[in-house]
Design a protein around this motif. Structure first.
Motif, PDB file in Angstrom:
ATOM      1  N   ILE A 328      45.054  36.463  34.705  1.00 47.21           N
ATOM      2  CA  ILE A 328      45.695  36.069  35.878  1.00 47.21           C
ATOM      3  C   ILE A 328      47.006  35.825  35.572  1.00 47.21           C
ATOM      4  O   ILE A 328      47.347  34.757  35.054  1.00 47.21           O
ATOM      5  N   VAL A 329      48.030  36.532  36.334  1.00 50.74           N
ATOM      6  CA  VAL A 329      49.517  36.415  35.963  1.00 50.74           C
ATOM      7  C   VAL A 329      49.936  35.682  37.236  1.00 50.74           C
ATOM      8  O   VAL A 329      49.827  36.062  38.409  1.00 50.74           O
ATOM      9  N   LEU A 330      50.522  34.472  37.019  1.00 51.39           N
ATOM     10  CA  LEU A 330      50.859  33.638  38.118  1.00 51.39           C
ATOM     11  C   LEU A 330      52.514  33.774  38.165  1.00 51.39           C
ATOM     12  O   LEU A 330      53.361  33.698  37.187  1.00 51.39           O
ATOM     13  N   VAL A 355      44.141  42.786  35.496  1.00 54.00           N
ATOM     14  CA  VAL A 355      45.045  42.318  35.646  1.00 54.00           C
ATOM     15  C   VAL A 355      44.988  41.875  37.196  1.00 54.00           C
ATOM     16  O   VAL A 355      44.573  42.570  37.986  1.00 54.00           O
ATOM     17  N   VAL A 356      45.115  40.694  37.554  1.00 53.40           N
ATOM     18  CA  VAL A 356      45.159  39.958  39.011  1.00 53.40           C
ATOM     19  C   VAL A 356      46.514  39.363  38.977  1.00 53.40           C
ATOM     20  O   VAL A 356      47.077  38.544  38.201  1.00 53.40           O
ATOM     21  N   ALA A 387      47.258  46.468  40.777  1.00 54.23           N
ATOM     22  CA  ALA A 387      46.593  45.402  40.296  1.00 54.23           C
ATOM     23  C   ALA A 387      46.543  44.365  41.902  1.00 54.23           C
ATOM     24  O   ALA A 387      47.195  44.278  42.580  1.00 54.23           O
ATOM     25  N   PRO A 388      45.096  43.817  42.022  1.00 54.94           N
ATOM     26  CA  PRO A 388      44.798  43.058  43.029  1.00 54.94           C
ATOM     27  C   PRO A 388      45.989  41.892  43.299  1.00 54.94           C
ATOM     28  O   PRO A 388      46.082  41.483  42.104  1.00 54.94           O
ATOM     29  N   ARG A 389      46.233  41.457  44.407  1.00 53.39           N
ATOM     30  CA  ARG A 389      47.143  40.482  44.754  1.00 53.39           C
ATOM     31  C   ARG A 389      46.448  39.342  45.569  1.00 53.39           C
ATOM     32  O   ARG A 389      45.835  39.485  46.386  1.00 53.39           O
ATOM     33  N   VAL A 390      46.660  38.093  45.198  1.00 52.41           N
ATOM     34  CA  VAL A 390      46.232  36.860  45.703  1.00 52.41           C
ATOM     35  C   VAL A 390      47.199  36.120  46.059  1.00 52.41           C
ATOM     36  O   VAL A 390      47.980  35.728  45.001  1.00 52.41           O
ATOM     37  N   ASN A 391      47.579  35.569  47.167  1.00 48.74           N
ATOM     38  CA  ASN A 391      48.538  34.585  47.614  1.00 48.74           C
ATOM     39  C   ASN A 391      47.844  33.141  47.435  1.00 48.74           C
ATOM     40  O   ASN A 391      47.006  32.891  48.316  1.00 48.74           O
ATOM     41  N   LYS A 402      39.859  32.910  46.399  1.00 48.85           N
ATOM     42  CA  LYS A 402      40.067  34.448  46.706  1.00 48.85           C
ATOM     43  C   LYS A 402      40.280  34.961  45.222  1.00 48.85           C
ATOM     44  O   LYS A 402      40.358  35.984  45.147  1.00 48.85           O
ATOM     45  N   LEU A 403      40.496  34.123  44.349  1.00 47.21           N
ATOM     46  CA  LEU A 403      40.688  34.902  42.817  1.00 47.21           C
ATOM     47  C   LEU A 403      39.640  35.174  42.306  1.00 47.21           C
ATOM     48  O   LEU A 403      39.493  36.387  41.471  1.00 47.21           O
TER      49      LEU A 403
END
Length: 503
Positions: A328-330, A355-356, A387-391, A402-403
């Motif tokens: 998980i890349v913040l 990768v998320v 890569a999936p994106r989560v806000n 949602k992660l």
């Protein structure tokens, strides 16, 4: 006159055509194509790959981690040159000046068939102000996470007060240490290196990192002190909770997000016995299942981030990725994407992890900043558009749930294996609609394809010639469109083989 670039012909029915081919027909096609390889010059590893149906029989994850060798020393003694010499290639070249952040600090190396991890501690602050504290922190982090150490000293200048300070630290650590006397190019240098016996670290191994002199002897001795498997870096066995690395540049919100995910009374801490800077894993229940957030010591402890923060963060990022399955890349949305952000994303991809991308502080985003952020993502993160994106908001925990589906999606792509028959059916349909351009009067052909491994997916194509980078990128994109692979890097490599000559 330059060769024309590859321009794709639209082929909207590719997915439907591949799906319409039955498994039996696909296997028949693949069998015929594989039989056709007999008329080409194949090597032993080619035949081994084909015999294994593309997949490794032995699961690497059940083995111990490779031993770790740290290369330490003061600035300008030739550490990076020695690292490059050991690797046999020119890795990231970094100047030993303040403010230079190295691309990576950990490398896979091999000597006499023995694999080990090489940790380079170059790039120290050479400014005298605060140098002692910076060197101490960076050296100790690297040494604590190593099984053995090579101390590099400049034989032409003799031992310095900084060298002696590092020696005192190494004695406290009780790790095997080899003393490398660098910049020894002749017999005169050998005599000068004799002075280094005074450091009390045993025999100085005289080397010239620049010319390679003596490096083989040094590496032979390294193998005698390295253990078979690392005593400080563990590789978690297959099975159990999926392993997650939470990574990002300093102060991006990793600690806040970890605390939100942990909640109360939901976390078990695994403390691995060993040094004072052991990796710490957090077992966290999310979405009805447990996840192992690996190597969170760098997130949970802040005491050592006052000095050497970039070095420490880079080393922790690399270590966490080595032990993880998904990263998980913040990223923080209120600030422009930085070079360091992009470097961390690229490091996760190059490590072969799912990768998320988690965009933090989304609740504070206004419309103007959102517009520019989307442009930055298109420009700087186009290479991970898959890569999936989560806000989310790490501070409030908003949308943190949602992660879980994002990680599950990424891991599903990371685990995916395509049957050889189905892969070759795809390649046949793809090439029929979009053949490789003619180069130098010849047209490279794809003879056969197989998936060499999953986690991450790697494909090997047997070809009659070199496939242009643009064409391989086209194949990779169409693989994603046809089979998914969302959230995982994909590697497509070639084995160019020639027709067997008649005898």
């Amino acid at each position: 006159m330059s060769e024309p670039e590859f321009h794709e012909t639209p082929d909207e029915d590719l997915v439907d055509r591949v799906e319409s081919i039955s498994d039996e027909e696909a296997e028949q096609r693949a069998t015929a194509l594989e039989a056709g390889l007999d008329s080409y010059e194949l090597e032993d590893d080619d035949r081994a790959l084909l015999a294994a149906h593309g997949f490794d029989v032995e699961d690497e994850e059940t083995l111990g981690a490779a031993p770790v060798l740290a290369v330490v020393g003061r600035p300008n003694v030739g550490k990076s040159t020695l690292v490059n010499r050991i690797l046999g290639r020119r890795a990231a070249v970094v100047e030993d000046v303040p403010g230079v952040t190295r691309d990576r600090v950990s490398y896979r190396a091999e000597w006499n068939t023995k694999e080990f991890t090489l940790v380079d501690t170059g790039g120290w602050d050479s400014d005298s102000k605060g140098m002692a504290s910076r060197i101490a922190i960076q050296s100790e982090v690297a040494v604590d996470m190593a099984d053995a150490v090579v101390l590099v000293v400049d034989a032409t200048t003799g031992p310095t007060s900084t060298d002696e300070m590092i020696v005192r630290m190494l004695r406290r650590k009780n790790k095997p240490v080899l003393l490398a006397a660098n910049k020894v190019d002749d017999e005169r240098g050998e005599l000068m290196a004799a002075e280094l016996w005074g450091l009390g670290m045993g025999q100085p191994w005289t080397v010239s990192a620049l010319h390679g002199r003596g490096v083989a002897d040094l590496l032979d001795e390294v193998l005698t002190v390295l253990p078979e498997v690392s005593a400080v870096e563990s590789r978690v066995e297959e099975g159990g909770p999926r392993r997650v690395a939470l990574v990002g540049r300093p102060n991006v919100g990793k600690s806040s997000l970890l605390n939100q995910l942990m909640g109360t009374d939901r976390v078990l801490v695994d403390n691995v016995a060993g040094t004072t800077r052991d990796p710490v894993d957090e077992l966290i229940e999310l979405g009805g299942q447990q996840w192992r957030f690996v190597d969170t010591a760098g997130i949970r402890r802040r005491a050592h981030q006052a000095s050497g923060a970039d070095f420490y963060a880079a080393l922790r990022t690399q270590t966490a990725l080595e032990r993880a399955e998904v990263a998980i890349v913040l990223l923080e949305v209120q600030e422009p994407l930085s070079e360091q952000d992009v470097r961390i994303v690229t490091t996760a991809v190059e490590a072969g992890r799912a990768v998320v991308l988690a965009f933090n502080k989304w609740d504070l985003l206004d419309d103007e900043r959102r517009y520019y952020l989307e442009r930055e993502i298109e420009r700087d993160l186009s290479h991970v558009a898959w890569a999936p994106r989560v806000n989310i908001s790490a501070k409030t925990g908003r949308h943190a749930e949602k992660l879980v589906p994002a990680m599950e999606t990424a891991l599903e792509g990371w685990d995916t294996r395509i049957p050889t028959g189905r892969l070759n059916a795809f390649l046949g349909e793809l090439v029929a609609a979009n053949p490789h351009p003619v180069r130098g009067g010849k047209q490279p052909r794809i003879l056969f394809g197989t998936q060499a491994q999953s986690r991450p997916p790697k494909f090997v194509l047997f070809t009659t010639g070199f496939l242009d980078h643009g064409y391989r990128r086209f194949i990779t994109r169409r693989l994603r469109e046809t089979f998914g692979f969302k959230g995982t890097p994909i590697e497509v490599s070639m084995r160019i083989r020639e027709k067997r000559r008649a005898r």
